[in-house]
Motif scaffolding. Structure first.
Motif, PDB file in Angstrom:
ATOM      1  N   ALA A   1      -9.223  -6.247  -1.219  1.00 38.11           N
ATOM      2  CA  ALA A   1      -8.750  -5.573  -2.426  1.00 38.11           C
ATOM      3  C   ALA A   1      -7.244  -5.336  -2.345  1.00 38.11           C
ATOM      4  CB  ALA A   1      -9.501  -4.263  -2.598  1.00 38.11           C
ATOM      5  N   ASN A   2      -6.539  -5.672  -3.422  1.00 40.10           N
ATOM      6  CA  ASN A   2      -5.094  -5.449  -3.497  1.00 40.10           C
ATOM      7  C   ASN A   2      -4.847  -3.952  -3.726  1.00 40.10           C
ATOM      8  OD1 ASN A   2      -2.653  -5.151  -5.606  1.00 40.10           O
ATOM      9  ND2 ASN A   2      -2.235  -6.793  -4.179  1.00 40.10           N
ATOM     10  N   PRO A   3      -3.912  -3.343  -2.974  1.00 44.96           N
ATOM     11  CA  PRO A   3      -3.714  -1.884  -3.080  1.00 44.96           C
ATOM     12  C   PRO A   3      -3.249  -1.431  -4.461  1.00 44.96           C
ATOM     13  CG  PRO A   3      -2.462  -2.805  -1.223  1.00 44.96           C
ATOM     14  CD  PRO A   3      -3.033  -3.960  -1.978  1.00 44.96           C
TER      15      PRO A   3
ATOM     16  N   ARG B   1      -6.865  -2.737  -7.520  1.00 46.63           N
ATOM     17  CA  ARG B   1      -7.984  -2.812  -6.566  1.00 46.63           C
ATOM     18  C   ARG B   1      -9.148  -3.686  -7.014  1.00 46.63           C
ATOM     19  NH1 ARG B   1      -7.658   3.219  -3.833  1.00 46.63           N
ATOM     20  NH2 ARG B   1      -5.403   3.067  -3.510  1.00 46.63           N
ATOM     21  N   ASP B   2      -9.111  -4.121  -8.295  1.00 44.70           N
ATOM     22  CA  ASP B   2     -10.159  -5.061  -8.733  1.00 44.70           C
ATOM     23  C   ASP B   2      -9.704  -6.514  -8.512  1.00 44.70           C
ATOM     24  OD1 ASP B   2      -8.127  -4.695 -10.590  1.00 44.70           O
ATOM     25  OD2 ASP B   2      -9.398  -5.238 -12.300  1.00 44.70           O
TER      26      ASP B   2
ATOM     27  N   VAL C   1     -11.031  -0.487   2.168  1.00 44.61           N
ATOM     28  CA  VAL C   1     -10.714  -1.808   1.634  1.00 44.61           C
ATOM     29  C   VAL C   1     -11.937  -2.711   1.757  1.00 44.61           C
ATOM     30  CG1 VAL C   1      -9.145  -3.786   1.820  1.00 44.61           C
ATOM     31  CG2 VAL C   1      -8.317  -1.489   2.365  1.00 44.61           C
TER      32      VAL C   1
ATOM     33  N   ALA D   1       0.834  -1.210   0.000  1.00 50.72           N
ATOM     34  CA  ALA D   1       0.000   0.000   0.000  1.00 50.72           C
ATOM     35  C   ALA D   1       0.867   1.258   0.000  1.00 50.72           C
ATOM     36  CB  ALA D   1      -0.911  -0.005   1.216  1.00 50.72           C
TER      37      ALA D   1
END
Ligand code: FE2
Length: 290
Positions: free
Chosen positions: A182-184, A187-188, A165, A159
């Motif tokens: 969600a991956n920073p 985010r999808d 999140v 991040a």
């Protein structure tokens, strides 16, 4: 099988060693459900043996040695994210905790503690309110919580800024739970974290984390370090909870914070009749009826 152990745990697979802690030629002693085990790293693989000489089943998967003390009623849990190339896959732990295994799972599901216990990482004051989310049973057993959201200043080592999140939690087996968030950097896409708890005794357990986060902006070492930092913030909280075993009876729910996922987990454990590491469920009702 010891009287205090449930058949469903006895006939299931549990992690008993993190492979990264086992050098070739070395052996490790541990305890699973009150049974002393020795794990040897040999040229032919990893052997799991009971100290009392009774045979036990052993397998290696997802970076862990797994053991089943009874007759496996089903396979080791399937973790489909382990074959996805965009993820960096590593383990974190093992974390010995003086609390029951269900206590560790319940704490993992608790959104409400994030801004307080993991302040500056997984939450921050004053954004402490837990927005409504949905919980439902999974068809194959267990529960799923969806639509969970929390503002996180540093949701993972990848991040670069704080954001709200989105989370999904699942309990897949009585002592195995996971989250997707969600991956920073993308985010999808959703990072996955599995908590695989080794039940040592009714009041002692070992937490093992399988980390399957996006590769972007991070490294294996950073992911391990981050999860270790977070878990070590949880450990004293877990060890100060009383009782050490998780209350699951209907009369115990008054003591539970307004946390839907935790309540649903406790109810599910009561439904399946899990006694090991819990209190107030079927065992209490049986003893009251006697
Ligand atoms: Fe925590």
């Amino acid at each position: 099988m010891p009287e205090s152990v449930d058949r469903l745990l006895w006939d299931d697979w549990h992690p008993v060693a993190d492979l990264s802690a086992l050098r070739p030629g070395a052996s490790l002693r541990t305890v699973l459900l009150g049974v002393a085990l020795r794990i040897d790293a040999t040229a032919n693989g990893h052997l799991v043996a009971r100290e009392d000489g009774v045979p036990a089943h052993g397998e290696v998967r997802y970076g862990f040695v797994w053991a089943c003390l009874g007759e496996p009623a089903r396979d080791i849990i399937d973790i489909p994210e382990a074959s996805e190339d965009w993820r960096c896959i590593t383990t974190s732990g093992p974390f010995g905790v003086h609390a029951s295994a269900p206590r560790l799972v319940e704490n993992f599901l608790d959104l409400g503690h994030l801004p307080f216990v993991h302040q500056g990482y997984l939450g921050a004051e004053p954004a402490t309110a837990v927005a409504p989310y949905q919980v439902r049973p999974l068809p194959e057993g267990g529960i799923i919580a969806t639509g969970c959201k929390m503002f996180q200043p540093m949701s993972s080592p990848a991040a670069t800024e704080g954001f709200v999140v989105e989370y999904t939690y699942k309990v897949l087996r009585p002592l195995i739970t996971c989250l997707h968030k969600a991956n920073p950097a993308r985010r999808d896409m959703f990072d996955a974290l599995y908590l695989l708890v080794q039940p040592v005794s009714e009041e002692r357990s070992i937490g093992n984390l399988l980390v399957l986060f996006g590769k972007d902006n991070t490294t294996e070492a950073d992911l391990r370090w981050f999860q270790q930092l977070i878990f070590l913030q949880d450990k004293p909280i877990l060890e100060n909870q009383f009782p050490k075993r998780l209350p699951i009876g209907p009369r115990m729910e008054m003591a539970v914070a307004a946390d839907k996922a935790s309540v649903a987990y406790r109810r599910w454990l009561a439904e399946i009749g899990l006694r090991h590491g819990t209190i107030g469920g079927r065992a209490l009702e049986d003893s009251e009826a006697a």
